[in-house]
Design a protein around this motif. Structure first.
Motif, PDB file in Angstrom:
ATOM      1  N   PRO A 201      40.539  30.085  39.891  1.00 36.00           N
ATOM      2  CA  PRO A 201      39.847  30.443  41.133  1.00 36.00           C
ATOM      3  C   PRO A 201      38.380  30.758  40.839  1.00 36.00           C
TER       4      PRO A 201
ATOM      5  N   ILE B 225      43.218  38.170  44.776  1.00 34.30           N
ATOM      6  CA  ILE B 225      44.429  37.347  44.976  1.00 34.30           C
ATOM      7  C   ILE B 225      45.526  38.175  45.655  1.00 34.30           C
TER       8      ILE B 225
ATOM      9  N   ALA C  29      37.027  34.004  45.868  1.00 29.34           N
ATOM     10  CA  ALA C  29      38.341  34.572  46.184  1.00 29.34           C
ATOM     11  C   ALA C  29      38.205  35.986  46.745  1.00 29.34           C
TER      12      ALA C  29
ATOM     13  N   THR D 182      40.669  26.663  44.392  1.00 30.47           N
ATOM     14  CA  THR D 182      41.342  26.955  43.138  1.00 30.47           C
ATOM     15  C   THR D 182      41.930  25.689  42.538  1.00 30.47           C
TER      16      THR D 182
ATOM     17  N   THR E 185      47.214  37.175  49.051  1.00 34.46           N
ATOM     18  CA  THR E 185      48.658  36.911  49.088  1.00 34.46           C
ATOM     19  C   THR E 185      49.319  37.730  50.191  1.00 34.46           C
TER      20      THR E 185
END
Ligand SMILES: NC(=O)c1ccc[n+]([C@@H]2O[C@H](COP(=O)([O-])OP(=O)(O)OC[C@H]3O[C@@H](n4cnc5c(N)ncnc54)[C@H](OP(=O)(O)O)[C@@H]3O)[C@@H](O)[C@H]2O)c1
Length: 148
Positions: free
Chosen positions: A118, A16, A122, A129, A20
């Protein structure tokens, strides 16, 4: 800019965090804490910031991502009650099997919680998700979680 604080820096947090940052969040707006050395390692690998003390991370975060194993969550949240009540971040949990109601019970009254589920895709940036909002979460909170 939204500051994201990750409690837990293992496999899912790593995926993640990378996603991000790849989506445009500055790495310096991503804070990481963990029990041992995984947060420092992930920070070194991604440019995110390692914050050794979880309470300091919560105090600096708009969104707190709970990325520890489900059985660890109660012990992680209990000592953070005061700073969570003062800072009132959105709490985004990826812990499997912990409902938004159960999470809300472990958090200060009125805490905004969104649960996200998720999957391992991922790790290659391809996860679908599912999101579920807790009782106090707003539409904006869901949008924030969706963007995370
Ligand atoms: N893997 C999946 O496919 C998947 C899919 C959906 C959801 N999830 C959920 O994602 C969560 C994380 O899973 P994962 O696979 O990423 O686990 P993981 O790789 O084992 O990582 C767990 C992380 O939690 C940290 N941690 C443990 N105790 C802590 C504490 N007391 N305070 C702060 N940090 C602590 C560990 O830190 P150290 O390593 O530094 O000790 C590590 O960074 C779980 O709740 C799981 O249900 C996983």
């Amino acid at each position: 800019m939204t500051v994201y604080g990750f409690i837990g820096a293992g496999n899912m947090a790593g995926a993640i965090v990378r996603g991000t940052i790849a989506a445009g969040t500055p790495a310096t707006d991503v804070l990481l804490t963990s029990a041992h050395d995984s947060a420092a390692r992930l920070a070194q690998a991604t440019g995110a910031r390692h914050v050794p003390v979880a309470a300091d991370l919560v105090a600096a975060s708009d969104v707190v991502v709970l990325a520890v194993k489900p059985h660890v969550v109660p012990g992680v949240l209990a000592p953070l009650a005061d700073v969570l009540a003062a800072r009132r971040p959105l709490v985004l949990s990826i812990a499997a099997g912990l409902s938004t109601e159960r999470l809300a019970e472990m958090l200060p009254p009125g805490a905004r919680v969104v649960r996200a589920m998720p999957n391992m895709a991922a790790t290659v940036g391809q996860s679908m998700t599912a999101l579920a909002a807790g009782p106090a979460a707003t539409d904006t909170d869901l949008e924030t979680a969706d963007a995370s």
